[in-house]
Design a protein around this motif. Structure first.
Motif, short mmCIF file in Angstrom:
data_model
loop_
_atom_site.label_atom_id
_atom_site.label_comp_id
_atom_site.label_asym_id
_atom_site.label_seq_id
_atom_site.Cartn_x
_atom_site.Cartn_y
_atom_site.Cartn_z
N GLU A 181 34.42 3.93 -27.05
CA GLU A 181 35.19 2.77 -26.61
C GLU A 181 36.55 2.72 -27.29
O GLU A 181 37.56 2.44 -26.65
CB GLU A 181 34.42 1.49 -26.94
CG GLU A 181 33.66 0.98 -25.74
CD GLU A 181 32.88 -0.27 -26.05
OE1 GLU A 181 33.32 -1.05 -26.90
OE2 GLU A 181 31.81 -0.42 -25.45
N LYS A 182 36.52 3.01 -28.61
CA LYS A 182 37.78 3.03 -29.36
C LYS A 182 38.73 4.06 -28.77
O LYS A 182 39.91 3.82 -28.58
CB LYS A 182 37.51 3.39 -30.82
CG LYS A 182 37.13 2.22 -31.68
CD LYS A 182 37.03 2.70 -33.11
CE LYS A 182 36.26 1.70 -33.96
NZ LYS A 182 35.91 2.28 -35.26
N TRP B 185 40.24 3.02 -25.52
CA TRP B 185 41.29 2.04 -25.72
C TRP B 185 42.62 2.74 -26.02
O TRP B 185 43.64 2.43 -25.43
CB TRP B 185 40.88 1.13 -26.88
CG TRP B 185 41.75 -0.07 -27.04
CD1 TRP B 185 41.73 -1.20 -26.30
CD2 TRP B 185 42.79 -0.24 -28.01
NE1 TRP B 185 42.68 -2.08 -26.76
CE2 TRP B 185 43.35 -1.53 -27.80
CE3 TRP B 185 43.29 0.54 -29.04
CZ2 TRP B 185 44.38 -2.02 -28.57
CZ3 TRP B 185 44.33 0.04 -29.81
CH2 TRP B 185 44.86 -1.23 -29.57
N TRP B 186 42.53 3.73 -26.91
CA TRP B 186 43.74 4.49 -27.25
C TRP B 186 44.25 5.28 -26.06
O TRP B 186 45.44 5.35 -25.82
CB TRP B 186 43.45 5.45 -28.42
CG TRP B 186 43.63 4.76 -29.73
CD1 TRP B 186 42.66 4.43 -30.62
CD2 TRP B 186 44.85 4.27 -30.31
NE1 TRP B 186 43.19 3.77 -31.69
CE2 TRP B 186 44.53 3.66 -31.54
CE3 TRP B 186 46.19 4.29 -29.89
CZ2 TRP B 186 45.49 3.09 -32.35
CZ3 TRP B 186 47.13 3.71 -30.71
CH2 TRP B 186 46.78 3.12 -31.91
N SER C 166 43.90 4.59 -22.92
CA SER C 166 44.55 3.73 -21.93
C SER C 166 45.96 3.38 -22.38
O SER C 166 46.88 3.31 -21.56
CB SER C 166 43.72 2.48 -21.68
OG SER C 166 43.61 1.76 -22.88
#
Lengths: 392, 213
Positions: free
Chosen positions: A45-46, A49-50, A52
């Motif tokens: 998930e982390k 996020w990066w 995106s």
């Protein structure tokens, strides 16, 4: 075929059968596998996020954002009257009260950061060693105040930290003793140290030493002690490493829990077992589980110890204090050199002031970026629409 | 509504505390796995789907409002994921139950040993066959009917709780349960009839073979 033949079961009978179905036990590694997957999904998930954010920031977008950022900085800087003025007090004011107090308290030699400026502070080392412990205490006080307010995201992670620092010093024994005191005062300890004379001049009474020291520091004090160590000598090189064992730790912890449940279950069964053969089999399995549990627990203890204390290796070299012979008259090259270094110093100070001002105005800058960014996007989209309409 | 300290664990887990989530989910893992096993009829698929369910719970815990019961919310995710899995595969994966003998872990052997230590080998075989037989019959139902039968008669949920778990009205639950009961009864009786016929035919065949001799 009559009705009685057809209806063999009534639902009450079926219900009894359904309720008599035994519960199926979970697969042995179910929980540990699940926790590993959850941990991985959190990491993914982390990363997403990066990703995106990186996808959003294509070269064209980056150049637009950079242009807007630059424009904003210039506009705000001009209105605030910061650029071109070497007014240090003004920029310090912007940093906030606590930091400026701290700066003024320790300004006697603390201007260099850990990674810091080697040129400015290369010779005035030995005098500072006795004061290092005092500065360390002040710095640690400040850190503890700041730590109370800010929750560190690393707190939940199991990270083993190690730093390597190579220092040059005039006062070898003094620096070594300071490092010992620092580790002792912070609640840490010296794991090992060694030293030897690498160059001696008995006629002058000069003995230059080399050596190293390995200290273990409580993880909470790691950053402050590392900075302190960097300030008590001339830093030649630094490196830092971290090892994240959280995933392995969680996995081993889950396995331990599962084994403990199994152990309890086996003990229950043992209480009810009557045959010697069964008891022997159960005992064998129990001893297997116990030895596995012991191994997992000792591994976890080892990790806990490694995580609780961070390691700092310091390589120390004693150097001779060289006297610089100054010529009587300044020649042209010297004057050019001085002038050049003076202009470099001015640029450096201006850059430092700008950086300080930037730190103080970061929130305003971000807000500006958002507003300008939104405006630019709206303008671009509007322009595209207008162009399309014109083409149609 | 909640078990001890469950609310605190939920709040911690919502903030991303994996340890709190672990403590929370450990109490529901077996329920999730058993529902998935009854719905899908295959231990391997049940394991995969249960893990998927637990991860979904972890990811969507933020949208869980503490008003409904946690276990009905968890059952809802479990049932929906199982139904999705069944529809995705478009085949009745539940008819096999082939893993009963293959994929048995140590704990299962011990559990059987614990439960069945008083039984003779013959009784044990009959009991196991019966279990497999009931599960096969449940799996002949539509997924929706299967879900209500499992929640009502195996997990012993009240009608209201089933309605909460399946996100439908109480009336729908009642009518769905009635239809599921009727269908299950039909399945039990039809299978029994067929087995009777097979047994009769076998007997007749055996008799005529002997009379020819």
């Amino acid at each position: 075929m009559n009705q009685k033949d057809k209806e063999i079961y009534d639902f009450d009978e079926i219900e009894k059968k359904l309720k008599s179905l035994p519960e199926k036990d979970l697969p042995v590694d179910f929980h540990s596998n699940l926790m590993s997957k959850i941990y991985k999904s959190k990491e993914e998930e982390k990363m997403k996020w990066w990703d995106s954010i990186l996808k959003m920031l294509r070269p064209r977008e980056i150049s637009i954002v950079a242009a807007v950022l630059l424009l904003t900085i210039v506009v705000i800087a001009q209105t605030a009257g910061v650029i071109g003025v070497n007014n240090k007090n003004q920029s310090e004011m912007m940093l906030g009260q606590s930091l400026s107090n701290y700066d003024s308290t320790v300004s006697g030699g603390m201007s260099n950061s850990f990674s810091g400026d080697m040129f400015a502070n290369s010779t005035a080392v030995s005098e500072e060693a006795p004061q290092a412990a005092m500065r360390s205490e002040k710095k640690m006080d400040l850190d503890s105040v700041m730590n109370q307010k800010v929750v560190n995201p690393e707190d939940n992670l199991k990270i083993i930290k190690t730093a390597n620092i190579t220092l040059e010093t005039l006062d070898f024994d003094g620096v070594l003793q300071t490092i010992r005191n620092l580790s002792k005062n912070s609640g840490g300890y010296v794991e090992n140290s060694s030293s030897y004379i690498y160059e001696s001049h008995p006629d002058k009474g000069e003995y230059l030493k080399k050596g190293n020291i390995k200290v273990r520091i409580p993880k909470e004090q790691y950053e402050s002690i590392k900075t302190e160590v960097g300030n008590i000598g001339k830093v030649i090189s630094t490196s830092e490493g971290t090892e994240n064992v959280t995933e392995n730790y969680v996995e081993i912890e889950s396995k331990t829990k599962t084994l403990e449940i199994q152990q309890e279950r086996l003990l229950d069964i043992m209480k009810k077992a009557t045959k010697v053969e069964e008891l022997i089999q159960l005992e064998a399995r129990l001893s297997e589980i116990r030895s596995q549990l012991e191994s997992y627990k000792s591994q976890m203890k080892n990790w806990d110890k490694l995580v609780a204390y961070s390691t700092i290796y310091v390589d120390l070299t004693q150097v001779r204090n060289l006297e610089i012979v100054q010529p009587v008259d300044k020649n042209l090259m010297q004057r050019i050199g001085e002038s050049f270094s003076s202009s470099i110093n001015n640029i450096r100070m201006t850059t430092e002031d700008l950086a300080v001002w930037f730190a103080g105005n970061i929130i305003i800058i971000i807000i500006n970026i958002i507003i300008y960014g939104a405006l630019i996007i709206i303008v671009i989209m509007g322009t595209k629409k207008v162009i399309k309409m014109i083409k149609k | 509504m909640y078990k001890d300290d469950e609310l605190e664990l939920i709040n911690k887990a919502k903030k991303g505390d994996i340890r709190a989530f672990e403590e929370l989910i450990i109490g529901y893992e077996k329920d999730i796995y058993n529902i998935a096993y009854r719905m899908l009829g295959n231990a391997n698929d049940a394991e995969d789907v249960s893990q998927e369910v637990c991860i979904k719970i972890y990811k969507s815990l933020n949208i869980y409002n503490n008003k409904s019961k946690l276990y009905t919310w968890i059952y809802k995710i479990t049932i929906n994921t199982c139904i999705d899995e069944i529809r995705k595969n478009r085949k009745n994966i539940g008819l096999k139950y082939i893993d009963e003998n293959i994929n048995v872990g140590e704990s299962e052997i011990l559990q059987q040993y614990k439960d069945d230590k008083e039984l003779t080998p013959e009784d044990k075989y009959i009991k196991k066959e019966e279990k497999s037989d009931i599960l096969q019959k449940i799996n002949m139902l539509d997924p929706d009917h299967r879900a209500v039968i499992i929640l009502r008669y195996i997990n012993n949920l009240e009608y209201e709780e089933i309605a909460e778990s399946l996100e439908c009205s109480l009336g729908t639950v009642k009518s769905r349960i009635n239809r599921a009961k009727k269908k299950l009864q039909e399945i039990f009786n039809n299978v029994e009839q067929k087995e009777k016929k097979v047994r009769l035919n076998n007997k007749k065949g055996g008799d005529s073979h002997e009379s020819k001799r």
